[in-house]
Design a protein around this motif. Structure first.
Motif, short mmCIF file in Angstrom:
data_model
loop_
_atom_site.label_atom_id
_atom_site.label_comp_id
_atom_site.label_asym_id
_atom_site.label_seq_id
_atom_site.Cartn_x
_atom_site.Cartn_y
_atom_site.Cartn_z
N ALA A 22 -7.16 -16.26 -2.36
CA ALA A 22 -6.06 -15.33 -2.44
C ALA A 22 -5.96 -14.54 -1.20
O ALA A 22 -6.92 -14.48 -0.17
N VAL A 23 -4.92 -13.80 -0.94
CA VAL A 23 -4.71 -13.14 0.38
C VAL A 23 -5.77 -12.00 0.24
O VAL A 23 -5.86 -11.12 -0.74
N PRO A 24 -6.72 -11.74 1.33
CA PRO A 24 -7.59 -10.45 1.29
C PRO A 24 -6.80 -9.22 0.99
O PRO A 24 -5.67 -9.07 1.50
N ALA A 25 -7.52 -8.19 0.57
CA ALA A 25 -6.88 -7.02 -0.12
C ALA A 25 -6.43 -6.26 0.95
O ALA A 25 -5.39 -5.45 0.83
N TRP A 26 -7.01 -6.55 2.34
CA TRP A 26 -6.32 -5.54 3.43
C TRP A 26 -5.04 -6.02 3.94
O TRP A 26 -4.55 -5.10 4.52
N VAL A 27 -4.79 -7.13 3.72
CA VAL A 27 -3.44 -7.67 4.22
C VAL A 27 -2.22 -7.02 3.33
O VAL A 27 -1.33 -6.69 4.40
N PRO A 28 -2.09 -6.99 2.21
CA PRO A 28 -1.04 -6.43 1.78
C PRO A 28 -0.79 -4.84 2.20
O PRO A 28 0.34 -4.27 2.34
N LYS A 29 -1.73 -3.97 2.59
CA LYS A 29 -1.96 -2.94 3.17
C LYS A 29 -1.30 -2.81 4.35
O LYS A 29 -0.70 -1.57 4.58
N LEU A 30 -0.89 -3.69 5.16
CA LEU A 30 -0.43 -3.66 6.26
C LEU A 30 1.20 -3.45 6.15
O LEU A 30 1.85 -2.93 7.34
N ALA A 31 1.61 -3.69 4.89
CA ALA A 31 3.13 -3.23 4.64
C ALA A 31 3.23 -1.72 4.48
O ALA A 31 4.43 -1.18 4.40
N GLU A 32 1.99 -1.06 4.44
CA GLU A 32 2.13 0.42 4.28
C GLU A 32 2.19 1.02 5.66
O GLU A 32 2.28 0.25 6.59
N GLY A 33 2.15 2.43 5.61
CA GLY A 33 2.46 2.96 6.90
C GLY A 33 3.83 3.58 7.25
O GLY A 33 4.94 2.86 6.60
N GLU A 34 3.63 4.39 8.23
CA GLU A 34 5.16 5.02 8.40
C GLU A 34 5.59 4.85 9.60
O GLU A 34 6.42 5.61 10.20
N ASP A 35 5.40 3.74 10.65
CA ASP A 35 5.84 3.41 11.85
C ASP A 35 5.86 2.11 12.07
O ASP A 35 5.25 1.45 11.46
N ALA A 36 6.21 1.65 13.37
CA ALA A 36 6.21 0.44 13.59
C ALA A 36 5.09 -0.18 14.05
O ALA A 36 5.03 -1.54 14.19
N GLY A 37 3.97 0.21 14.49
CA GLY A 37 2.95 -0.15 14.92
C GLY A 37 2.85 -0.22 16.75
O GLY A 37 4.37 0.09 17.15
#
Length: 304
Positions: A22-37
């Motif tokens: 499975a995809v590690p749990a931290w990966v989907p969280k990269l879709a969160e956040g409020e700026d472009a990075g």
């Protein structure tokens, strides 16, 4: 054969992410956040870190980093690389991809977490001149060595097995200064030429050395405790990492380019084949990049 391929794919994912299926749990969280990075599509950083050549770069970076006795002491004395090498690899990959693809908040948080761990990493070591010194993992000089060894490894391997870098090599070195800044690096190089001069200075000043500890790390990297199905491909990738080292560092490490007697083996071609197979086994676009693109689309910063 089908069972072999299934096992190989599961173990490959486990080695690279710490998760077998499975995809590690931290990966989907990269879709969160409020700026472009800090980095976006079309950047030199996305181009380099989205390449399969990063697998070779990781091995090369570890070989280079081991040559600085202060940096090695921190790993040797405090790391669990012998007991849990895949766990350490997975944590390193998490930091790299979070800084590369995450929001600025996530990138800062991931870096701060590493720096807090570093606060406990300190001790004594014998430097390249035979003098006993103290070390701290958050020492700016050691952090700069780690940063430059990393940048050099990713750039050198991408040059052989990656595609064109937007803006060229200097753009990647310049962009990745941001990651160094997050980790407390002072005076990180902003061009490939400056990076080479800094590396040469450590070498020319005698700050690097080879000893029994380095030999142990090299032996470990040559034959890590991977699943047997992964070892044939890994041997090719290790040979590739060795081949991209500058001769003076390869000599320091006691390594040679792969040969059959006096005949050089076609490491570059074999590595291209191995990386191609790995690419087919994994997603064509990595889950971290997909998550980042999802965030950018949600924020209206990327067309669907």
């Amino acid at each position: 054969m089908a069972n072999f391929l299934k096992t190989w794919r599961v173990e490959l994912k486990r080695a690279l992410t710490g998760s077998p299926d499975a995809v590690p749990a931290w990966v989907p969280k990269l879709a969160e956040g409020e700026d472009a990075g800090y980095f976006q599509p079309g950047s030199a950083t996305w181009a380099v870190h989205g390449s399969m050549a990063t697998i070779v770069a990781g091995i090369r970076a570890l070989l280079m980093q081991a040559l600085h006795p202060g940096a090695l002491a921190g790993v040797y004395d405090h790391s669990d690389f012998r007991e849990d090498p895949l766990g350490r690899l997975a944590r390193t990959i998490q930091w790299i991809f979070t800084v590369t693809y995450g929001s600025t908040h996530d990138a800062k948080s991931a870096s701060d977490r590493v720096l807090r761990i570093h606060e406990r990493v300190n001790g004594r070591f014998i430097d390249g001149h035979g003098v006993e010194r103290g070390y701290s993992a958050n020492d700016p000089e050691l952090l700069r060595w780690i940063h430059i060894a990393f940048t050099d490894a990713f750039l050198s391997t991408h040059r052989v097995w990656g595609r064109a870098i937007p803006g060229g090599p200097d753009a990647y070195v310049r962009e990745w200064v941001r990651a160094g800044t997050l980790m407390g690096v002072n005076d990180a190089p902003t061009s490939e030429a400056e990076m080479r001069r800094m590396l040469d200075k450590w070498y020319d000043d005698g700050d690097l050395k080879f000893d029994a500890r380095v030999a142990e790390v090299v032996a470990f990297l040559r034959r890590p405790p991977l699943h047997p199905t992964l070892m044939p491909g890994y041997r090719v990738l290790f040979a590739a990492a060795v081949a991209t080292l500058e001769p003076k560092y390869r000599d320091m490490l006691g390594l040679q380019k792969a040969r059959l007697g006096r005949i050089p083996l076609p490491v570059a071609t074999a590595t291209k084949a191995v990386l191609g197979i790995v690419h087919l086994a994994l997603s064509r676009v990595g889950p971290s990049e997909l998550a980042a693109r999802s965030r950018l689309q949600r924020l209206g910063l990327l067309e669907r």
